[in-house]
Write an enzyme that holds these catalytic residues in place. Structure first.
Site, PDB file in Angstrom:
ATOM      1  N   ARG A  61       0.818  -1.109  -0.010  1.00 35.65           N
ATOM      2  CA  ARG A  61      -0.105   0.025   0.035  1.00 35.65           C
ATOM      3  C   ARG A  61       0.897   1.270  -0.272  1.00 35.65           C
ATOM      4  NH1 ARG A  61      -1.449   2.549   4.616  1.00 35.65           N
ATOM      5  NH2 ARG A  61      -1.375   0.805   6.091  1.00 35.65           N
ATOM      6  N   TYR A 103       3.942   5.789  11.376  1.00 38.44           N
ATOM      7  CA  TYR A 103       4.119   4.466  11.836  1.00 38.44           C
ATOM      8  C   TYR A 103       5.112   3.881  10.560  1.00 38.44           C
ATOM      9  CZ  TYR A 103      -0.136   3.545   8.744  1.00 38.44           C
ATOM     10  OH  TYR A 103      -0.905   3.492   7.663  1.00 38.44           O
ATOM     11  N   HIS A 121      -3.832   4.017   4.566  1.00 37.32           N
ATOM     12  CA  HIS A 121      -4.906   3.141   4.659  1.00 37.32           C
ATOM     13  C   HIS A 121      -6.219   3.792   4.200  1.00 37.32           C
ATOM     14  CE1 HIS A 121      -7.212  -0.117   6.114  1.00 37.32           C
ATOM     15  NE2 HIS A 121      -8.053   0.517   6.925  1.00 37.32           N
TER      16      HIS A 121
END
Length: 367
Positions: free
Chosen positions: A262, A275, A266
Site C-alpha cells: 500500500r 508508523y 490506509h
C-alpha cells in the site's frame, strides 16, 4: 519464481518470465496478444488515475472518505480480468480496480463515499457484490454464496461458476475469515480467497499479524495456498485464473496471497508517516506495477511513446468526466437515511424520523 514475492512472470525491470512451476507441480503462464498486453496497461493506468481523483476529491471536501488502492493496481486488474462472466466477486471497500474490470461505472463507489447512496450498482447483473466496510465479513457472504453455487449444480465443468473473496492481510486475524476457511474447506466450496497482503493492517505491520507466510494458512484448512507477486499483473492473472478454474471444476477452494504494498494511506483519514519509514516506501517504488508493465511493452516493442501519450490523454478525459459527474451529484437530505432501513417501514422508525425532523426544525423556527 521470486522466493519472497512468489509466482512472478514479469520482473520489476520488465523482463518476461515465460512460465513458473511451483512445488505442487502447477505451471503458470499467460498467452496474450499484443493488443491484450496493451489493454492491461491501459487498465492499470486508468485505475490509478481514477483512484487519484478520488483522493483529490476527498481532500477538497467532496467525499467523506476515500480508500486508495495506490500500489495494488496489478493485483486487482490481474485478478479482475481473470474472472469469467459467470463468476461472482465479493470486495472490501478498496477494490475499485476489480469494480472497473467488471464493467461497472467507476462513479458508483463515489456515491457511497460521498454519502449520496449506499452503493448503487446491481450486484447480480455485474456479478460484483456491494462494498463491505466491516473487516472480513464479506468472506462469510462469499462462502455462503459459493456453497449455494454447489447446491445449484453449477460446478464440475469448464463452464461452471466460481466465487472470489477479497480481503487484506489484517483481515486474516478476524474470526469471520477463519470461519470462512473452515466452512469452505469442509464443504469443498468453489471459492478463491484473494488476500492482498499490502504489508500494513492500518498501522500494524505484517509481523504483528502472522509469524508465517499467510498463504501457508490454507494447508491447515485442507486446501492449497499460493503466493503471487501482487505487483505483477501477468502473474496475478495467471494464478487467479487457474484457481478459479479449479474451483469451477469442483476441486474446492484456493487461497492466493498477493504480495504487494500500500503506497498511500490506509484511508484518507490515516497518516502513514507516523508508523512506517519513508525508505520502505521508496524501496517498493522500484517494484511499481505500472512502471514494470511499461518497461515490458517497450522492451518487446509492443508499444511506443505515441501509445503511452494517447493513454494518458484518454485517461485524463475519463478522470475529468468523473470529477464533473461527482460534483453534479445531489446532496441528500439527512432525513433520507430513514428511508432505506426497512422495505415497508416500522412504527419505531417513524417515531425516530419524526423526532429527528423536530430536532432539525428547532434550529430554524418558523416566524
Amino acid at each position: 519464481m521470486d522466493q519472497q514475492s512468489g509466482v512472478q512472470l514479469l520482473t520489476p525491470d520488465g523482463d518476461r518470465v515465460e512460465s513458473v512451476t511451483t512445488e505442487d507441480g502447477v505451471t503458470y503462464t499467460v498467452n496474450f496478444t499484443d493488443e491484450e498486453y496493451r489493454e492491461l496497461y491501459r487498465d492499470l493506468v486508468t485505475v490509478r488515475r481514477l483512484d487519484a481523483e478520488g483522493l483529490a476529491l476527498q481532500r477538497q471536501g467532496e467525499l467523506g472518505l476515500w480508500a486508495s488502492l495506490l500500489g495494488q493496481e496489478a493485483a486487482q486488474v490481474g485478478s479482475g480480468r481473470a474472472l469469467r462472466p459467470q463468476d461472482m466477486a465479493f470486495p472490501t471497500y478498496r477494490e475499485h480496480g476489480v469494480l472497473y474490470c467488471r464493467g461497472i461505472d467507476p462513479i458508483m463507489p463515489f456515491g457511497l463515499f460521498r454519502g449520496v447512496d449506499q452503493g448503487g450498482w446491481d450486484s447480480n447483473a455485474h456479478k460484483f457484490n456491494l462494498y463491505t466496510l466491516v473487516i472480513g465479513s464479506q468472506t462469510l457472504h462469499a462462502t455462503g454464496y459459493a456453497m449455494g453455487v454447489t447446491m445449484d449444480g453449477k460446478t464440475g465443468s469448464p463452464d461452471g461458476e466460481a466465487v472470489i473473496a477479497y480481503f487484506g492481510d489484517g483481515a486474516t486475524s478476524q474470526g469471520e475469515v477463519n470461519e470462512s476457511f473452515v466452512w469452505s474447506g469442509v464443504f469443498n466450496a468453489p471459492i478463491v480467497f484473494f488476500c492482498q497482503n499490502n504489508q500494513w493492517a492500518i498501522s500494524q505491520p505484517l509481523e504483528r499479524q502472522s509469524r508465517a507466510p499467510l498463504y501457508h494458512r490454507a494447508g491447515g484448512y485442507g486446501f492449497p495456498g499460493v503466493r503471487v507477486d501482487g505487483n505483477d499483473v501477468l502473474a496475478s492473472y495467471a494464478v487467479t485464473r487457474h484457481a478459479l478454474d479449479e474451483a469451477r471444476q469442483g476441486h474446492g477452494p484456493t487461497m492466493i496471497e498477493a504480495y504487494t504494498y500500500r503506497m498511500g494511506a490506509h484511508t484518507s483519514s490515516d497518516d502513514p508517516t507516523r508508523y512506517r519509514a519513508s525508505g520502505e516506501v521508496e524501496s517498493w517504488k522500484a517494484k511499481d506495477p505500472i512502471s514494470r508493465m511499461r518497461a515490458f511493452l517497450l522492451k518487446q516493442r509492443i508499444a511506443g511513446e505515441d501509445f503511452f501519450g494517447q493513454v494518458e490523454e484518454d485517461v485524463r478525459k475519463i478522470a475529468l468526466d468523473l470529477r464533473e459527474r461527482v460534483l453534479a451529484m445531489p446532496d441528500p437530505q439527512p432525513v433520507e437515511m430513514f428511508g432505506h432501513v426497512y422495505p415497508t417501514g416500522s412504527p419505531q422508525l417513524d417515531a425516530q424520523r419524526d423526532e429527528f425532523l423536530a430536532y432539525q426544525a428547532s434550529f430554524h423556527p418558523e416566524p
